[in-house]
Design an enzyme around this catalytic site. Sequence first.
Site, PDB file in Angstrom:
ATOM      1  N   ASP A  48      -0.598   2.029   8.664  1.00 25.54           N
ATOM      2  CA  ASP A  48      -1.259   1.285   9.750  1.00 25.54           C
ATOM      3  C   ASP A  48      -0.481   1.245  11.065  1.00 25.54           C
ATOM      4  OD1 ASP A  48      -3.494   0.665   8.222  1.00 25.54           O
ATOM      5  OD2 ASP A  48      -2.582  -1.154   7.410  1.00 25.54           O
TER       6      ASP A  48
ATOM      7  N   ASP B 242       1.727  -0.763  12.013  1.00 25.78           N
ATOM      8  CA  ASP B 242       1.625  -2.138  12.511  1.00 25.78           C
ATOM      9  C   ASP B 242       2.924  -2.935  12.389  1.00 25.78           C
ATOM     10  OD1 ASP B 242       1.592  -2.239   9.748  1.00 25.78           O
ATOM     11  OD2 ASP B 242      -0.061  -3.661   9.609  1.00 25.78           O
TER      12      ASP B 242
ATOM     13  N   ASP C 128       5.375  -5.374   6.347  1.00 22.02           N
ATOM     14  CA  ASP C 128       5.923  -6.693   6.671  1.00 22.02           C
ATOM     15  C   ASP C 128       6.055  -7.597   5.446  1.00 22.02           C
ATOM     16  OD1 ASP C 128       6.299  -6.195   9.339  1.00 22.02           O
ATOM     17  OD2 ASP C 128       4.432  -7.101  10.000  1.00 22.02           O
TER      18      ASP C 128
ATOM     19  N   THR D 252       4.003   2.269   5.903  1.00 23.99           N
ATOM     20  CA  THR D 252       2.612   1.814   6.004  1.00 23.99           C
ATOM     21  C   THR D 252       1.848   2.769   6.899  1.00 23.99           C
ATOM     22  OG1 THR D 252       1.146   0.113   6.903  1.00 23.99           O
ATOM     23  CG2 THR D 252       3.365   0.186   7.802  1.00 23.99           C
TER      24      THR D 252
ATOM     25  N   ARG E 109       1.183  -5.158  -5.747  1.00 31.41           N
ATOM     26  CA  ARG E 109       1.387  -6.401  -5.000  1.00 31.41           C
ATOM     27  C   ARG E 109       1.749  -7.481  -6.008  1.00 31.41           C
ATOM     28  NH1 ARG E 109      -0.378  -4.814  -0.020  1.00 31.41           N
ATOM     29  NH2 ARG E 109      -2.033  -3.251  -0.001  1.00 31.41           N
TER      30      ARG E 109
ATOM     31  N   GLY F  20       0.819  -1.211   0.000  1.00 30.76           N
ATOM     32  CA  GLY F  20       0.000   0.000   0.000  1.00 30.76           C
ATOM     33  C   GLY F  20       0.846   1.252   0.000  1.00 30.76           C
TER      34      GLY F  20
ATOM     35  N   ARG G 172      -6.992  -2.809   8.687  1.00 32.21           N
ATOM     36  CA  ARG G 172      -7.631  -4.119   8.537  1.00 32.21           C
ATOM     37  C   ARG G 172      -7.292  -5.040   9.697  1.00 32.21           C
ATOM     38  NH1 ARG G 172      -5.568  -5.907   3.657  1.00 32.21           N
ATOM     39  NH2 ARG G 172      -6.815  -4.314   2.658  1.00 32.21           N
TER      40      ARG G 172
END
Length: 323
Positions: free
Chosen positions: A131, A133, A107, A129, A76, A15, A175
Amino acid sequence: MAKEINTIGVLTSGGDAPGMNAAIRAVVRQALSKGKKVKGIKRGYAGLLNEEIIDMDAKSVSDTISRGGTILQTARCMEFITPEGQQQGAEICKKHGIDAIVVIGGDGSFQGAQKLAALGINTIGLPGTIDLDIACTDYTIGFDTAVNTAMEAIDKVRDTSTSHERCSIIEVMGRGAGHIALWCGLANGAEEVLLPEKYDYDEQRLINQVIDARRYGKQHYIIINAEGIGHSQSMAKRIEEATGVETRATILGHMQRGGSPTCKDRVYATTMGAMAVDLLCEGKSNRVVAHKDGKFVDFDIDEALAMKKSVDEYMYQISRTLV
């Protein structure tokens, strides 16, 4: 003795995130300042396998630091998950004289970098990212811009929610991780925050809280819902039917990925990009640049991928008490 690095490749994968261009710019100009050549790999690992490889110079990254998205594009690539795809990627790097690659992504992107490192291509990962995360780092490129974009949008929804005395469910990205939702819950003073890591799917509790809030004269009720829980539209319908309070869902979606990066995302991404080049020039490989406890550091990719991350427990607790 570590082999000398002459040509550094750079790619963005997964992303997109605001600040990626600042990182690309730093990689290019830091490498050039050290007498290295730079090649941009377009569309991530898919572009590597398709040999979408371009020469980059200082002019290639002029006036890009303030732009959102990624000038190298991203994609991707399922093929790169396979050993055959990874081997082909390493051979293409060698064919184009690429000694090392800076991979900007999450990741999944780091797993690809890990495989290239094992095949003789020095690799450094940068955490890109929205996120937040990636467990080894307290900061990821793009999070600051994304969370500020979401915060500003939620403020605007609150205005109309108050005017119409509504309950509003606002869905933010995330997500598998609730960091954007949690930060917005605190920043926007939301009445409820639903996180993938914490949600118990007790919708009756939400319904009771909306009813109690209306009884106490509250003019609005803001629920921030993480993408990983989703179903905001149907949740809004059920809450309205059960409470009699007009309830609307707003899904912020991909607007959170776009926009000019904040000062923090520009400065941190720039610092990380320059550090990646420094590490490669020192002969380092299979590393991830991180920001941990106020300092820019680096971790072994294997170690970084083995780490686990959840939302901050204290932040979550106060999101529930400061309503």
